[in-house]
Motif scaffolding. Structure first.
Motif, mmCIF file in Angstrom:
data_model
loop_
_atom_site.group_PDB
_atom_site.id
_atom_site.type_symbol
_atom_site.label_atom_id
_atom_site.label_comp_id
_atom_site.label_asym_id
_atom_site.label_seq_id
_atom_site.Cartn_x
_atom_site.Cartn_y
_atom_site.Cartn_z
ATOM 1 N N ALA A 167 5.153 -0.092 6.418
ATOM 2 C CA ALA A 167 5.034 0.488 5.088
ATOM 3 C C ALA A 167 4.450 -0.513 4.097
ATOM 4 O O ALA A 167 3.606 -0.170 3.257
ATOM 5 C CB ALA A 167 6.389 0.982 4.597
ATOM 6 N N LEU A 168 4.882 -1.765 4.184
ATOM 7 C CA LEU A 168 4.342 -2.792 3.286
ATOM 8 C C LEU A 168 2.862 -3.052 3.565
ATOM 9 O O LEU A 168 2.057 -3.216 2.636
ATOM 10 C CB LEU A 168 5.152 -4.083 3.428
ATOM 11 C CG LEU A 168 6.593 -4.019 2.902
ATOM 12 C CD1 LEU A 168 7.344 -5.300 3.246
ATOM 13 C CD2 LEU A 168 6.601 -3.787 1.390
ATOM 14 N N TRP A 169 2.490 -3.071 4.845
ATOM 15 C CA TRP A 169 1.073 -3.245 5.190
ATOM 16 C C TRP A 169 0.239 -2.053 4.713
ATOM 17 O O TRP A 169 -0.905 -2.223 4.264
ATOM 18 C CB TRP A 169 0.908 -3.433 6.696
ATOM 19 C CG TRP A 169 1.035 -4.849 7.134
ATOM 20 C CD1 TRP A 169 2.039 -5.404 7.870
ATOM 21 C CD2 TRP A 169 0.121 -5.911 6.844
ATOM 22 N NE1 TRP A 169 1.813 -6.743 8.051
ATOM 23 C CE2 TRP A 169 0.649 -7.083 7.438
ATOM 24 C CE3 TRP A 169 -1.081 -5.987 6.142
ATOM 25 C CZ2 TRP A 169 0.000 -8.321 7.347
ATOM 26 C CZ3 TRP A 169 -1.729 -7.218 6.045
ATOM 27 C CH2 TRP A 169 -1.191 -8.368 6.642
ATOM 28 N N ALA A 170 0.809 -0.863 4.790
ATOM 29 C CA ALA A 170 0.110 0.307 4.257
ATOM 30 C C ALA A 170 -0.174 0.110 2.770
ATOM 31 O O ALA A 170 -1.243 0.479 2.267
ATOM 32 C CB ALA A 170 0.942 1.569 4.474
ATOM 33 N N GLY A 171 0.773 -0.481 2.050
ATOM 34 C CA GLY A 171 0.577 -0.759 0.637
ATOM 35 C C GLY A 171 -0.489 -1.800 0.387
ATOM 36 O O GLY A 171 -1.269 -1.686 -0.569
ATOM 37 N N VAL A 172 -0.544 -2.829 1.214
ATOM 38 C CA VAL A 172 -1.580 -3.864 1.064
ATOM 39 C C VAL A 172 -2.974 -3.249 1.205
ATOM 40 O O VAL A 172 -3.868 -3.486 0.391
ATOM 41 C CB VAL A 172 -1.378 -4.985 2.111
ATOM 42 C CG1 VAL A 172 -2.569 -5.939 2.112
ATOM 43 C CG2 VAL A 172 -0.086 -5.749 1.820
ATOM 44 N N PHE A 173 -3.161 -2.446 2.249
ATOM 45 C CA PHE A 173 -4.470 -1.821 2.458
ATOM 46 C C PHE A 173 -4.786 -0.825 1.345
ATOM 47 O O PHE A 173 -5.938 -0.714 0.910
ATOM 48 C CB PHE A 173 -4.521 -1.138 3.823
ATOM 49 C CG PHE A 173 -4.576 -2.101 4.977
ATOM 50 C CD1 PHE A 173 -5.629 -3.000 5.099
ATOM 51 C CD2 PHE A 173 -3.570 -2.126 5.933
ATOM 52 C CE1 PHE A 173 -5.692 -3.900 6.156
ATOM 53 C CE2 PHE A 173 -3.616 -3.019 6.993
ATOM 54 C CZ PHE A 173 -4.670 -3.915 7.100
ATOM 55 N N LEU A 174 -3.767 -0.105 0.880
ATOM 56 C CA LEU A 174 -3.985 0.828 -0.226
ATOM 57 C C LEU A 174 -4.421 0.086 -1.483
ATOM 58 O O LEU A 174 -5.294 0.554 -2.220
ATOM 59 C CB LEU A 174 -2.711 1.622 -0.499
ATOM 60 C CG LEU A 174 -2.760 2.552 -1.715
ATOM 61 C CD1 LEU A 174 -3.819 3.635 -1.529
ATOM 62 C CD2 LEU A 174 -1.390 3.187 -1.964
ATOM 63 N N ALA A 175 -3.831 -1.080 -1.741
ATOM 64 C CA ALA A 175 -4.172 -1.857 -2.931
ATOM 65 C C ALA A 175 -5.654 -2.217 -2.940
ATOM 66 O O ALA A 175 -6.343 -2.070 -3.960
ATOM 67 C CB ALA A 175 -3.320 -3.124 -2.986
ATOM 68 N N PHE A 176 -6.170 -2.681 -1.798
ATOM 69 C CA PHE A 176 -7.577 -3.075 -1.760
ATOM 70 C C PHE A 176 -8.496 -1.866 -1.683
ATOM 71 O O PHE A 176 -9.652 -1.938 -2.130
ATOM 72 C CB PHE A 176 -7.814 -4.049 -0.603
ATOM 73 C CG PHE A 176 -7.272 -5.419 -0.897
ATOM 74 C CD1 PHE A 176 -7.981 -6.285 -1.719
ATOM 75 C CD2 PHE A 176 -6.050 -5.823 -0.397
ATOM 76 C CE1 PHE A 176 -7.478 -7.538 -2.028
ATOM 77 C CE2 PHE A 176 -5.530 -7.061 -0.700
ATOM 78 C CZ PHE A 176 -6.255 -7.935 -1.524
ATOM 79 N N ASP A 177 -7.999 -0.766 -1.144
ATOM 80 C CA ASP A 177 -8.756 0.480 -1.250
ATOM 81 C C ASP A 177 -8.972 0.836 -2.714
ATOM 82 O O ASP A 177 -10.093 1.130 -3.147
ATOM 83 C CB ASP A 177 -8.014 1.609 -0.542
ATOM 84 C CG ASP A 177 -8.435 2.985 -1.037
ATOM 85 O OD1 ASP A 177 -9.646 3.281 -1.052
ATOM 86 O OD2 ASP A 177 -7.550 3.762 -1.440
ATOM 87 N N LEU A 178 -7.900 0.800 -3.502
ATOM 88 C CA LEU A 178 -7.996 1.147 -4.917
ATOM 89 C C LEU A 178 -8.919 0.197 -5.663
ATOM 90 O O LEU A 178 -9.794 0.622 -6.431
ATOM 91 C CB LEU A 178 -6.604 1.136 -5.554
ATOM 92 C CG LEU A 178 -5.635 2.224 -5.100
ATOM 93 C CD1 LEU A 178 -4.247 1.975 -5.706
ATOM 94 C CD2 LEU A 178 -6.143 3.603 -5.475
#
Length: 297
Positions: free
Chosen positions: A73-84
């Motif tokens: 879940a935390l890694w999903a957030g990391v990738f989402l952050a750089f997507d944004l």
């Protein structure tokens, strides 16, 4: 329980489409708020983290005890952050509509990841619909190179943001595979992971553009975090585990088509015949992918 599961599976595609369309509307906010690309991504996730923390507490939803689920879940957030952040960079370079189209090349990344990581097999119909969808997105976005000096960076950042989003979705899926995770704790962990990943890039790359300067800008950032991150991304995260990755990628193309219509009707962007043809091909690809997805159930 079986009836409830069937109902969730039946309506998951619609939840994903609605979430994507609302998600794409956030590009208009980003284009008109003078905050840096990484900074506005950080504030979006910060607003969402507060809301999801309150919702998780109110509904008494527990965090998973499985450490692997927490890490995913935390890694999903990391990738989402750089997507944004990269999506925001693309918005600044080529505008809301085109940037959202480029971000939606995630269809390629999702399908490739599905084949390589999850051993999903693509039928001839799915392969044809994928090719059609990619061709449609290319037709919609290609005219930008003729008149925009920032088009190259806009296209690169937009395409890479699609890869980041695809990886985020994969890790959302892996989180649920590791352990059932209620939606509010899941979204809180995504937000916290993304915030942590954005602190250093925000300080280094957005110096002087970190904070909003007016109450209006603060209001738009609050809307961006509450509606686009909480409601729209929540719908997306809820729907993803119920669908195959290839079908997910096709349905996510509803977002660029909506963005194109927003550009045309509300932002007065000129759309030529080839771009409308691209929109038609994209919608046809979504339809074919949806039919295949239903037949697989």
């Amino acid at each position: 329980m079986q009836k409830q599961a069937n109902w969730q599976t039946q309506y998951a595609p619609w939840g994903l489409i609605i979430g994507c369309i609302i998600f794409g509307l956030g590009s208009v906010i980003v284009a008109h708020v003078p905050v840096g690309a990484y900074a506005i991504a950080f504030w979006r996730l910060a607003v969402a983290a507060l809301i999801f923390a309150l919702l998780a507490r109110f509904f008494a939803q527990k965090f998973p005890k499985n450490q692997q689920a927490l890490r995913h879940a935390l890694w999903a957030g990391v990738f989402l952050a750089f997507d944004l952040a990269l999506w925001h960079e693309s918005i600044y370079s080529v505008g809301p509509g085109i940037s959202t189209l480029l971000n939606s090349l995630q269809i390629f990344w999702l399908s490739a990841i599905g084949v390589m990581w999850f051993q999903e097999k693509l039928s001839p119909l799915q392969i044809s619909s994928l090719i059609m969808a990619i061709a449609g997105v290319a037709l919609i976005g290609s005219p930008e190179f003729g008149h925009n000096a920032n088009a190259l960076w806009g296209f690169v950042s937009g395409i890479v943001s699609g890869l980041m989003l695809a990886l985020s979705m994969v890790f959302v899926r892996k989180t649920q595979q590791a352990a059932h995770t209620p939606i509010f704790p899941l979204m809180l962990m995504l937000s916290l992971g993304g915030m942590a990943a954005l602190i250093v890039p925000t300080l280094l790359l957005d110096s002087g553009k970190i904070l909003p300067t007016t109450w209006s800008q603060i209001g738009w950032i609050l809307i961006y975090g509450a509606v686009m991150q909480c409601f729209a991304w929540g719908l997306i995260a809820y729907s993803i585990p119920l669908l195959s990755l290839s079908l997910t990628g096709l349905l996510l193309l509803s977002e660029p088509v909506a963005a194109l219509l927003i550009d045309f009707f509300f932002l007065n962007k000129a759309i030529n015949t080839w771009q409308w043809l691209g929109a038609f091909l994209t919608m046809l690809a979504i339809y074919l992918g949806s039919l295949k997805g239903k037949s697989e159930k």
